[in-house]
Design a protein around this motif. Structure first.
Motif, PDB file in Angstrom:
ATOM      1  N   LEU A 194      37.430  21.606  35.295  1.00 40.23           N
ATOM      2  CA  LEU A 194      38.517  21.842  34.341  1.00 40.23           C
ATOM      3  C   LEU A 194      38.233  23.042  33.443  1.00 40.23           C
ATOM      4  CD1 LEU A 194      39.339  18.152  33.402  1.00 40.23           C
ATOM      5  CD2 LEU A 194      40.645  19.685  34.910  1.00 40.23           C
ATOM      6  N   PHE A 195      36.994  23.170  32.992  1.00 42.38           N
ATOM      7  CA  PHE A 195      36.591  24.312  32.173  1.00 42.38           C
ATOM      8  C   PHE A 195      36.812  25.615  32.928  1.00 42.38           C
ATOM      9  CE2 PHE A 195      33.485  27.418  30.733  1.00 42.38           C
ATOM     10  CZ  PHE A 195      33.669  27.389  29.349  1.00 42.38           C
ATOM     11  N   MET A 196      36.398  25.633  34.192  1.00 41.17           N
ATOM     12  CA  MET A 196      36.547  26.854  34.995  1.00 41.17           C
ATOM     13  C   MET A 196      38.015  27.213  35.205  1.00 41.17           C
ATOM     14  SD  MET A 196      33.515  26.384  37.823  1.00 41.17           S
ATOM     15  CE  MET A 196      33.863  27.924  38.698  1.00 41.17           C
ATOM     16  N   ILE A 197      38.857  26.203  35.350  1.00 44.25           N
ATOM     17  CA  ILE A 197      40.285  26.461  35.528  1.00 44.25           C
ATOM     18  C   ILE A 197      40.901  26.982  34.230  1.00 44.25           C
ATOM     19  CG2 ILE A 197      42.518  25.354  35.933  1.00 44.25           C
ATOM     20  CD1 ILE A 197      41.002  23.502  37.935  1.00 44.25           C
ATOM     21  N   VAL A 198      40.590  26.314  33.138  1.00 45.38           N
ATOM     22  CA  VAL A 198      41.177  26.687  31.843  1.00 45.38           C
ATOM     23  C   VAL A 198      40.741  28.089  31.410  1.00 45.38           C
ATOM     24  CG1 VAL A 198      41.177  26.129  29.371  1.00 45.38           C
ATOM     25  CG2 VAL A 198      41.528  24.322  31.066  1.00 45.38           C
ATOM     26  N   PHE A 199      39.472  28.423  31.633  1.00 41.03           N
ATOM     27  CA  PHE A 199      38.947  29.702  31.156  1.00 41.03           C
ATOM     28  C   PHE A 199      38.845  30.770  32.249  1.00 41.03           C
ATOM     29  CE2 PHE A 199      37.587  26.682  27.933  1.00 41.03           C
ATOM     30  CZ  PHE A 199      38.064  27.325  26.798  1.00 41.03           C
ATOM     31  N   ARG A 200      39.553  30.581  33.321  1.00 41.31           N
ATOM     32  CA  ARG A 200      39.524  31.529  34.441  1.00 41.31           C
ATOM     33  C   ARG A 200      39.898  32.938  33.994  1.00 41.31           C
ATOM     34  NH1 ARG A 200      44.071  31.522  38.988  1.00 41.31           N
ATOM     35  NH2 ARG A 200      45.211  31.843  37.074  1.00 41.31           N
ATOM     36  N   ASP A 201      40.976  33.048  33.251  1.00 41.28           N
ATOM     37  CA  ASP A 201      41.425  34.378  32.831  1.00 41.28           C
ATOM     38  C   ASP A 201      40.444  35.033  31.860  1.00 41.28           C
ATOM     39  OD1 ASP A 201      43.675  34.253  34.436  1.00 41.28           O
ATOM     40  OD2 ASP A 201      44.909  33.346  32.858  1.00 41.28           O
ATOM     41  N   ALA A 202      39.848  34.244  30.984  1.00 43.40           N
ATOM     42  CA  ALA A 202      38.867  34.792  30.040  1.00 43.40           C
ATOM     43  C   ALA A 202      37.635  35.297  30.774  1.00 43.40           C
ATOM     44  CB  ALA A 202      38.472  33.738  29.008  1.00 43.40           C
ATOM     45  N   VAL A 203      37.166  34.548  31.756  1.00 48.64           N
ATOM     46  CA  VAL A 203      36.009  34.979  32.544  1.00 48.64           C
ATOM     47  C   VAL A 203      36.356  36.237  33.330  1.00 48.64           C
ATOM     48  CG1 VAL A 203      34.496  34.350  34.487  1.00 48.64           C
ATOM     49  CG2 VAL A 203      34.972  32.686  32.684  1.00 48.64           C
ATOM     50  N   ALA A 204      37.540  36.252  33.900  1.00 49.82           N
ATOM     51  CA  ALA A 204      37.969  37.428  34.664  1.00 49.82           C
ATOM     52  C   ALA A 204      38.038  38.656  33.763  1.00 49.82           C
ATOM     53  CB  ALA A 204      39.328  37.164  35.308  1.00 49.82           C
ATOM     54  N   PHE A 207      39.195  37.812  43.000  1.00 46.89           N
ATOM     55  CA  PHE A 207      38.502  36.899  42.092  1.00 46.89           C
ATOM     56  C   PHE A 207      39.230  35.578  41.901  1.00 46.89           C
ATOM     57  CE2 PHE A 207      38.200  35.182  37.781  1.00 46.89           C
ATOM     58  CZ  PHE A 207      36.867  34.821  37.752  1.00 46.89           C
ATOM     59  N   HIS A 208      40.502  35.624  41.579  1.00 44.35           N
ATOM     60  CA  HIS A 208      41.225  34.412  41.179  1.00 44.35           C
ATOM     61  C   HIS A 208      41.213  33.306  42.238  1.00 44.35           C
ATOM     62  CE1 HIS A 208      42.450  35.585  37.212  1.00 44.35           C
ATOM     63  NE2 HIS A 208      42.863  36.761  37.670  1.00 44.35           N
ATOM     64  N   PRO A 209      41.555  33.559  43.494  1.00 42.55           N
ATOM     65  CA  PRO A 209      41.511  32.456  44.464  1.00 42.55           C
ATOM     66  C   PRO A 209      40.084  31.969  44.745  1.00 42.55           C
ATOM     67  CG  PRO A 209      42.369  34.466  45.495  1.00 42.55           C
ATOM     68  CD  PRO A 209      42.138  34.766  44.066  1.00 42.55           C
ATOM     69  N   GLY A 210      39.127  32.898  44.764  1.00 45.81           N
ATOM     70  CA  GLY A 210      37.729  32.500  44.981  1.00 45.81           C
ATOM     71  C   GLY A 210      37.207  31.647  43.830  1.00 45.81           C
ATOM     72  N   LEU A 244      36.902  35.620  50.861  1.00 44.29           N
ATOM     73  CA  LEU A 244      36.084  34.990  49.822  1.00 44.29           C
ATOM     74  C   LEU A 244      36.414  33.511  49.683  1.00 44.29           C
ATOM     75  CD1 LEU A 244      33.935  35.301  47.648  1.00 44.29           C
ATOM     76  CD2 LEU A 244      35.761  35.958  46.049  1.00 44.29           C
ATOM     77  N   VAL A 245      37.684  33.169  49.751  1.00 48.18           N
ATOM     78  CA  VAL A 245      38.080  31.761  49.664  1.00 48.18           C
ATOM     79  C   VAL A 245      37.493  30.991  50.835  1.00 48.18           C
ATOM     80  CG1 VAL A 245      40.049  30.177  49.797  1.00 48.18           C
ATOM     81  CG2 VAL A 245      40.167  32.194  48.328  1.00 48.18           C
ATOM     82  N   TRP A 246      37.543  31.546  52.009  1.00 48.18           N
ATOM     83  CA  TRP A 246      37.027  30.858  53.188  1.00 48.18           C
ATOM     84  C   TRP A 246      35.509  30.700  53.139  1.00 48.18           C
ATOM     85  CZ3 TRP A 246      39.897  27.938  56.112  1.00 48.18           C
ATOM     86  CH2 TRP A 246      41.271  28.150  56.082  1.00 48.18           C
ATOM     87  N   ILE A 247      34.821  31.655  52.566  1.00 47.43           N
ATOM     88  CA  ILE A 247      33.372  31.507  52.381  1.00 47.43           C
ATOM     89  C   ILE A 247      33.091  30.362  51.409  1.00 47.43           C
ATOM     90  CG2 ILE A 247      31.298  32.627  51.429  1.00 47.43           C
ATOM     91  CD1 ILE A 247      32.037  33.562  54.255  1.00 47.43           C
ATOM     92  N   TRP A 248      33.841  30.302  50.310  1.00 52.38           N
ATOM     93  CA  TRP A 248      33.674  29.197  49.367  1.00 52.38           C
ATOM     94  C   TRP A 248      34.030  27.865  50.019  1.00 52.38           C
ATOM     95  CZ3 TRP A 248      30.702  28.897  45.482  1.00 52.38           C
ATOM     96  CH2 TRP A 248      30.423  30.009  44.702  1.00 52.38           C
ATOM     97  N   LEU A 249      35.022  27.853  50.884  1.00 48.57           N
ATOM     98  CA  LEU A 249      35.365  26.613  51.596  1.00 48.57           C
ATOM     99  C   LEU A 249      34.236  26.194  52.544  1.00 48.57           C
ATOM    100  CD1 LEU A 249      39.162  27.153  52.272  1.00 48.57           C
ATOM    101  CD2 LEU A 249      38.106  25.500  50.700  1.00 48.57           C
ATOM    102  N   ALA A 250      33.580  27.159  53.171  1.00 46.62           N
ATOM    103  CA  ALA A 250      32.420  26.844  54.014  1.00 46.62           C
ATOM    104  C   ALA A 250      31.300  26.249  53.163  1.00 46.62           C
ATOM    105  CB  ALA A 250      31.931  28.089  54.744  1.00 46.62           C
TER     106      ALA A 250
END
Length: 161
Positions: A39-49, A61-64, A121-127
């Motif tokens: 939840l933290f990562m979702i909420v602060f995604r834009d700030a981290v980006a 970045f965003h989908p990964g 990148l998304v597919w690597i994270w899915l792996a």
């Protein structure tokens, strides 16, 4: 680490009930912590980006990042069960579970390389999620319901239930 130490301590005392209690609480807390991190990562995604990602990499970045965020609960459960099995001295089972997980994860990475689906990148994270999910699945199955000769399900005299 705490669960590993406590499970090892209680197993050394032949107190499997307490070791199972530690394992249960560790899994609950790990799942809760992983969910909170997700939840933290979702909420602060834009700030981290904004803080860390160059403008040209935002599309990747965003989908990964979201994929990595959603894997946090299962990752925390995998890490917790690894420690529980270390504490229980269940090294052979843990080795076998890791081999199965590496086989599945490696096959997924090779498929990504061969198929080159987009976004990569998304597919690597899915792996990586598959690899972690296999570890968590084997870890939980050994703890509950205690498949095979699970150390946490041996009674105080070393006999299995």
């Amino acid at each position: 680490m705490t669960a590993q130490s406590l499970v090892g301590y209680f197993m050394g005392r032949a107190d499997t009930d307490s070791a199972r209690s530690v394992a249960r609480l560790t899994c609950y807390w790990s799942l809760a912590t992983g969910t909170a991190l997700c939840l933290f990562m979702i909420v602060f995604r834009d700030a981290v980006a904004w803080l860390l990602v160059p403008a040209g990499a935002m599309a990747a970045f965003h989908p990964g990042w979201l994929t990595a965020a959603f894997m946090q609960p299962v990752s925390s459960l995998a890490f917790a069960t690894d420690g529980i099995h270390w504490g229980a001295g269940d090294f052979r089972y843990l080795r076998n579970a890791m081999v199965a997980a590496v086989f599945c994860g490696s096959a997924a990475v090779l498929a990504v390389e061969w198929l080159m689906p987009q976004p990569v990148l998304v597919w690597i994270w899915l792996a990586a999620t598959l690899w972690t999910s296999v570890r968590a699945g084997f870890g939980i199955a050994r703890i509950w319901p205690g498949i095979g000769h699970a150390p946490l399900w041996r009674d105080t005299e070393g006999l299995t239930d």
